[in-house]
Scaffold this active site. Sequence first.
Site, PDB file in Angstrom:
ATOM      1  N   GLY A   1      -4.602   2.685  -0.648  1.00  0.00           N
ATOM      2  CA  GLY A   1      -5.522   2.008  -1.554  1.00  0.00           C
ATOM      3  C   GLY A   1      -6.487   2.948  -2.231  1.00  0.00           C
ATOM      4  N   ARG A   2      -6.492   4.194  -1.783  1.00  0.00           N
ATOM      5  CA  ARG A   2      -7.362   5.195  -2.386  1.00  0.00           C
ATOM      6  C   ARG A   2      -8.813   4.745  -2.413  1.00  0.00           C
ATOM      7  NH1 ARG A   2      -5.224   9.517  -5.111  1.00  0.00           N
ATOM      8  NH2 ARG A   2      -3.341   8.569  -5.856  1.00  0.00           N
TER       9      ARG A   2
ATOM     10  N   VAL B   1       0.229  -0.301  -6.189  1.00  0.00           N
ATOM     11  CA  VAL B   1      -0.079  -0.998  -4.933  1.00  0.00           C
ATOM     12  C   VAL B   1      -1.583  -1.060  -4.719  1.00  0.00           C
ATOM     13  CG1 VAL B   1       2.093  -0.438  -3.798  1.00  0.00           C
ATOM     14  CG2 VAL B   1       0.159   1.122  -3.547  1.00  0.00           C
ATOM     15  N   ASP B   2      -2.322  -0.150  -5.361  1.00  0.00           N
ATOM     16  CA  ASP B   2      -3.771  -0.118  -5.149  1.00  0.00           C
ATOM     17  C   ASP B   2      -4.476  -1.330  -5.755  1.00  0.00           C
ATOM     18  OD1 ASP B   2      -3.240   2.276  -3.971  1.00  0.00           O
ATOM     19  OD2 ASP B   2      -4.081   3.520  -5.561  1.00  0.00           O
TER      20      ASP B   2
ATOM     21  N   GLU C   1      -7.423   4.107   3.790  1.00  0.00           N
ATOM     22  CA  GLU C   1      -7.405   5.579   3.708  1.00  0.00           C
ATOM     23  C   GLU C   1      -8.630   6.100   2.959  1.00  0.00           C
ATOM     24  OE1 GLU C   1      -4.016   6.828   1.342  1.00  0.00           O
ATOM     25  OE2 GLU C   1      -4.714   5.744  -0.413  1.00  0.00           O
TER      26      GLU C   1
ATOM     27  N   TYR D   1       4.116   5.463   3.526  1.00  0.00           N
ATOM     28  CA  TYR D   1       5.144   5.003   2.579  1.00  0.00           C
ATOM     29  C   TYR D   1       5.877   3.740   3.056  1.00  0.00           C
ATOM     30  CZ  TYR D   1       4.983   9.017  -0.661  1.00  0.00           C
ATOM     31  OH  TYR D   1       4.620   9.932  -1.613  1.00  0.00           O
ATOM     32  N   LEU D   2       5.812   3.465   4.369  1.00  0.00           N
ATOM     33  CA  LEU D   2       6.498   2.256   4.852  1.00  0.00           C
ATOM     34  C   LEU D   2       5.965   1.026   4.136  1.00  0.00           C
ATOM     35  CD1 LEU D   2       6.590   2.807   8.726  1.00  0.00           C
ATOM     36  CD2 LEU D   2       8.381   3.253   7.060  1.00  0.00           C
TER      37      LEU D   2
ATOM     38  N   GLY E   1       2.598   6.694  -7.958  1.00  0.00           N
ATOM     39  CA  GLY E   1       3.198   6.255  -6.693  1.00  0.00           C
ATOM     40  C   GLY E   1       4.072   5.036  -6.944  1.00  0.00           C
TER      41      GLY E   1
ATOM     42  N   ARG F   1       4.506   0.708   1.059  1.00  0.00           N
ATOM     43  CA  ARG F   1       4.781   0.485  -0.361  1.00  0.00           C
ATOM     44  C   ARG F   1       6.274   0.436  -0.687  1.00  0.00           C
ATOM     45  NH1 ARG F   1       2.551   6.143  -3.135  1.00  0.00           N
ATOM     46  NH2 ARG F   1       4.616   7.090  -3.262  1.00  0.00           N
TER      47      ARG F   1
HETATM   48  O1  F6P Z   1      -1.587   5.290  -6.199  1.00  0.00           O
HETATM   49  C1  F6P Z   1      -0.871   4.607  -5.216  1.00  0.00           C
HETATM   50  C2  F6P Z   1      -0.884   5.325  -3.915  1.00  0.00           C
HETATM   51  O2  F6P Z   1       0.092   4.702  -3.143  1.00  0.00           O
HETATM   52  C3  F6P Z   1      -2.216   5.439  -3.190  1.00  0.00           C
HETATM   53  O3  F6P Z   1      -2.589   4.302  -2.495  1.00  0.00           O
HETATM   54  C4  F6P Z   1      -1.999   6.631  -2.312  1.00  0.00           C
HETATM   55  O4  F6P Z   1      -3.219   7.248  -1.997  1.00  0.00           O
HETATM   56  C5  F6P Z   1      -1.194   7.500  -3.189  1.00  0.00           C
HETATM   57  O5  F6P Z   1      -0.474   6.661  -4.054  1.00  0.00           O
HETATM   58  C6  F6P Z   1      -0.226   8.420  -2.507  1.00  0.00           C
HETATM   59  O6  F6P Z   1       0.368   9.151  -3.535  1.00  0.00           O
HETATM   60  P1  F6P Z   1       1.545  10.179  -3.408  1.00  0.00           P
HETATM   61  O7  F6P Z   1       2.799   9.417  -3.119  1.00  0.00           O
HETATM   62  O8  F6P Z   1       1.616  10.836  -4.750  1.00  0.00           O
HETATM   63  O9  F6P Z   1       1.151  11.116  -2.323  1.00  0.00           O
END
Ligand code: F6P
Length: 421
Positions: free
Chosen positions: A191-192, A143-144, A248, A298-299, A13, A301
């Site tokens: 943040g997973r 970002v995590d 999330e 996405y806003l 990401g 990050r």
């Molecule tokens: O690994 C960073 C991250 O932004 C996570 O926080 C998020 O769950 C994930 O990427 C989203 O990933 P993608 O853009 O591949 O759907």
Amino acid sequence: MSKPNAFYAQSGGVTAVINATASGVIETARKHRDKIANVYAGQNGIIGALIENMIDTNKESAKTIAGLRYTPGGAFGSARYKLKGIEENRREYERLIEVFKAHNIGYFFYNGGNDSMDTAHKVSQISQRMGFPVQCLGIPKTVDNDLPITDNCPGFGSVAKYVAVSTKEAALDVLSMAETSTKVFVLEVMGRHAGWIAAAGGLAGSGAPHEPPHIILFPEIPFVKRAFLKRVKECVRNYGYCVIVVSEGAAYANGKFLAEAGTKDAFGHAQLGGVAPIVAQMVRDNLGFKYHYAVADYLQRSARHIASATDVKQAYAVGEAAVKMALRGETAVMPVIKRVSDKPYRWRIDNAPLGRIANKEKMVPRRYISKDGFSITTAGRRYLEPLIRGEDYPPYINGLPDYVTLKSVPVSKKLNTKFVV
Ligand code: F6P
């Protein structure tokens, strides 16, 4: 042998500052043209190397490369693409080395998170075994904020700032409406598995109980519906409204996520998202309060307009340091940010072996989370605060940020063989 080239790839990401790292790599390499002939960037990350789709960064002007410092997204394209174990997946590793050989790549800079550090580590091993040693350096990005050893991960400080600012601003909106209508606002953040971004929401207020956010839902703390609803009710009764920041990755004690989109990425991670409406509806169904919710998605990050100056500086610094480390002959390491002091925030760049970073996740420690599990402690605040410090606005034109776009001139292919990923 002629002067080697470097290969740089973005992985996973993207962030608001990953291009600042690219700028650090390319500008530093350009200062050492006696040792690094050129930097080739992977189009869509490592996939670009496998299918021999590389971008010639020498064709970009100094102005454009400098402009990457303030341009969000991944300028060369990123990918979630995992090279599996060396034995089960020889074909891909061999192909990578074949491409590196054909293009005289002596340095590999891999800009990503935990999974990417694992790949960089493996490529370093296999390149030696195959008799074409490539110096492989990981460069932190996520970002995590879940990479171990480093004080923080470039990309995080800017997301943290966006989330703290948005929570503060939205809370003023809810407060204005609370007496006559909306009582609850829920902000969902990324943040997973690690709750660092959610924790950053806590910076929106001073930490006094009446100040928003009133509740943070961390992945590290099992979600208990009864305790959560009780807390929402108390907040509305005591303060008139309730602002909630939910990760999330918030999950029940049995590990089941509150929201799971049902798809998995190439690394096998579940795609998360959509927890805010679930939490908001839970409040409505059980307590009857009117709510609004937002999914920052996405806003958060990509929000380069409100990036943290500290983050931008560190993102550039790790790129610059990686090149310098490579030129010193180091390999299979990643530059890490070492915190020297909190107030004033001082840091320097050290390095750590990739083997100690690969595939490890750093969670928010329990001492950063309040006893009741709903907010951050003073120690957590002390850690987070300096990371969002400072503003680094991009230039604006006609009211919009003036971001750069690359020419993206491809490097001529040297291999006749086609490779399918
Ligand atoms: O690994 C960073 C991250 O932004 C996570 O926080 C998020 O769950 C994930 O990427 C989203 O990933 P993608 O853009 O591949 O759907």
